[in-house]
Scaffold this active site. Structure first.
Site, PDB file in Angstrom:
ATOM      1  N   HIS A 160       8.965  27.626  74.847  1.00  0.00           N
ATOM      2  CA  HIS A 160       8.921  28.976  76.061  1.00  0.00           C
ATOM      3  C   HIS A 160       8.625  29.956  76.709  1.00  0.00           C
ATOM      4  CE1 HIS A 160      13.159  28.132  75.620  1.00  0.00           C
ATOM      5  NE2 HIS A 160      13.109  28.229  73.997  1.00  0.00           N
ATOM      6  N   ASP A 194      13.002  20.059  70.648  1.00  0.00           N
ATOM      7  CA  ASP A 194      13.944  21.851  70.748  1.00  0.00           C
ATOM      8  C   ASP A 194      14.583  21.763  71.388  1.00  0.00           C
ATOM      9  OD1 ASP A 194      12.782  24.803  69.386  1.00  0.00           O
ATOM     10  OD2 ASP A 194      14.552  24.674  71.151  1.00  0.00           O
ATOM     11  N   HIS A 196      16.329  23.875  73.122  1.00  0.00           N
ATOM     12  CA  HIS A 196      16.023  24.806  74.032  1.00  0.00           C
ATOM     13  C   HIS A 196      14.634  23.888  75.465  1.00  0.00           C
ATOM     14  CE1 HIS A 196      17.878  27.280  71.752  1.00  0.00           C
ATOM     15  NE2 HIS A 196      18.631  27.498  72.316  1.00  0.00           N
ATOM     16  N   ASP A 283      16.694  22.980  65.594  1.00  0.00           N
ATOM     17  CA  ASP A 283      17.884  23.806  66.183  1.00  0.00           C
ATOM     18  C   ASP A 283      19.239  22.755  66.549  1.00  0.00           C
ATOM     19  OD1 ASP A 283      16.065  23.642  68.360  1.00  0.00           O
ATOM     20  OD2 ASP A 283      16.394  25.484  68.963  1.00  0.00           O
ATOM     21  N   TYR A 322      17.317  27.685  63.398  1.00  0.00           N
ATOM     22  CA  TYR A 322      17.941  29.071  62.781  1.00  0.00           C
ATOM     23  C   TYR A 322      18.637  28.950  61.376  1.00  0.00           C
ATOM     24  CZ  TYR A 322      15.686  29.811  67.312  1.00  0.00           C
ATOM     25  OH  TYR A 322      14.254  29.374  68.036  1.00  0.00           O
TER      26      TYR A 322
HETATM   27  C1  SP5 Z   1      12.259  28.902  70.860  1.00  0.00           C
HETATM   28  C2  SP5 Z   1      13.793  28.944  70.425  1.00  0.00           C
HETATM   29  O1  SP5 Z   1      15.089  27.919  70.265  1.00  0.00           O
HETATM   30  N1  SP5 Z   1      13.549  29.577  71.178  1.00  0.00           N
HETATM   31  C3  SP5 Z   1      15.303  29.481  71.930  1.00  0.00           C
HETATM   32  C4  SP5 Z   1      15.678  31.143  72.603  1.00  0.00           C
HETATM   33  C5  SP5 Z   1      17.465  31.706  72.101  1.00  0.00           C
HETATM   34  N2  SP5 Z   1      17.557  33.198  72.971  1.00  0.00           N
HETATM   35  C6  SP5 Z   1      19.386  32.800  73.445  1.00  0.00           C
HETATM   36  C7  SP5 Z   1      19.958  32.824  71.979  1.00  0.00           C
HETATM   37  C8  SP5 Z   1      20.865  33.235  72.278  1.00  0.00           C
HETATM   38  C9  SP5 Z   1      22.122  33.828  71.111  1.00  0.00           C
HETATM   39  N3  SP5 Z   1      23.578  34.175  71.028  1.00  0.00           N
HETATM   40  C10 SP5 Z   1      24.183  32.683  70.834  1.00  0.00           C
HETATM   41  C11 SP5 Z   1      25.351  32.765  70.677  1.00  0.00           C
HETATM   42  C12 SP5 Z   1      26.279  31.827  69.962  1.00  0.00           C
HETATM   43  N4  SP5 Z   1      27.634  31.844  69.127  1.00  0.00           N
HETATM   44 ZN    ZN Z   2      14.721  26.668  71.250  1.00  0.00          ZN
END
Ligand code: SP5
Ligand code: ZN
Length: 341
Positions: A160, A194, A196, A283, A322
């Protein structure tokens, strides 16, 4: 398979993240690294090594000097602070217009970041640099033909991070560092799996034809990072046609993912790169707490085998993932398939 470790990863350990106004434990935690390392050790067939002494050279090839300096100085400032609150620098306000007078610490914290998930802590610079150095080492081993494929075990992740902004738990873009290094020897493709969108990697290479960036991810209409990752983003100027986004809906399982992966691999084959960088996030797994995809553990073996079939010298970089109880197995399945005879 050779595994290059980030020896400094644990120096960055976010105490929490904000979710709906409450502070919850950070998903991006040192335990991720330990879970992967333990799983690889238990599986066997992996050797572990650290990169040579820290250098900022390969980071400066993809990130702006002012951003690198900011991250170094802000980490030092957090280290020196006595007040516990001042040992964590969280951005809260982001630029809403260029203003050369806005140079105070709170303005800079927002200027060099795009979200509220990415704190600067006393060890952030060292940990981010350790990851970039591990990626550099892996790229050099692959570029010089000393290894066919190398895995970089690191956190915090990198995909990111843009040229001058951190975000999404990422500070230095390890995959971009590796791709830039490899691009001195031949064309490069970066495949980002990934869950994202790899907005940082896209951003860094958006106007270049020598690094083809491909990302398969959750539709940004509903998944982080929300502002990029749409199919219409295809590159600009010399890089027009050299960025490919394959967004998929939340709930995507193996059947639909397999088709997107095949399309990504076909596009990469057509570009005929000399090297591949795989930005690997676990993820997409069905048990991931923030991903929303439904890939079973065994699909990661298939993913590894498919990517391996491309038969390019490859640097594999750890990004997200995660769920600490399944993360190690996902990485192991991918790498075992990838390194099988
Ligand atoms: C590298 C990578 O995987 N970065 C991910 C960044 C995501 N950030 C946002 C996380 C939001 C988490 N909230 C989600 C709630 C679901 N229960
Ligand atoms: Zn990610």
């Amino acid at each position: 398979m050779r595994v290059i470790l980030n020896p400094k990863h644990a120096e960055h350990a976010p105490p929490g993240e904000v979710e709906g106004g409450a502070v919850i434990p950070s998903y991006e935690a040192p335990g991720r690294f330990d879970a992967i390392r333990s799983a690889l050790e238990a599986a066997g067939g992996f050797t572990f090594e650290e990169p040579p002494k820290p250098s900022e050279e390969s980071v400066a090839a993809v990130h702006h000097a002012a951003y690198i300096t900011y991250l170094r100085e802000a980490s030092t400032e957090a280290k020196k602070a006595r007040d516990p609150a001042a040992k964590q620098l969280w951005p809260t306000v982001f630029p809403f217009g260029p203003n050369p007078q806005a140079t105070g610490p709170r303005a800079l914290r927002g200027q060099f970041c795009f979200d509220t998930y990415t704190p600067i802590l006393p060890g952030t610079f060292a940990a981010a640099l350790g990851g970039a150095n591990a990626a550099t080492r892996a790229a050099d081993l692959v570029a010089e033909g000393n290894a066919r494929s190398v895995y970089v075990l690191t956190r915090p992740p990198g995909h990111h991070a843009e040229a001058d902004r951190c975000g999404g738990y990422c500070y230095f873009n390890n995959a971009a560092v590796a791709a830039e290094r490899l691009s001195k020897r031949g064309a490069v493709a970066v495949l980002d799996v990934d869950v994202h969108h790899g907005n940082g990697t896209q951003h860094i290479f958006y106007s270049r034809a020598d690094v083809f960036t491909v990302s398969i991810h959750g539709d940004p209409a509903t998944l982080y990072p929300f502002f990029s990752g749409f199919a219409a983003e295809t590159g600009t100027d010399a890089g027009a046609g050299f960025n490919l986004n394959l967004p998929l809906p939340s709930g995507t399982g193996a059947k639909e993912y397999r088709l997107a992966l095949a399309a990504a691999l076909e596009a990469i084959r057509k570009v005929k790169p000399a090297f591949l960088v795989l930005s690997f996030g676990a993820d997409t797994h069905e048990s991931d707490p923030i991903g929303g995809f439904k890939l079973p553990t065994k699909f990661f073996a298939e993913m590894g085998a498919s990517v391996r079939e491309l038969n390019f010298p490859t640097v594999i970089i750890q990004e997200g993932g995660y769920n600490l109880t399944t993360l190690g197995a996902c990485v192991t399945e991918l790498l075992k398939a990838f390194s099988a005879e």
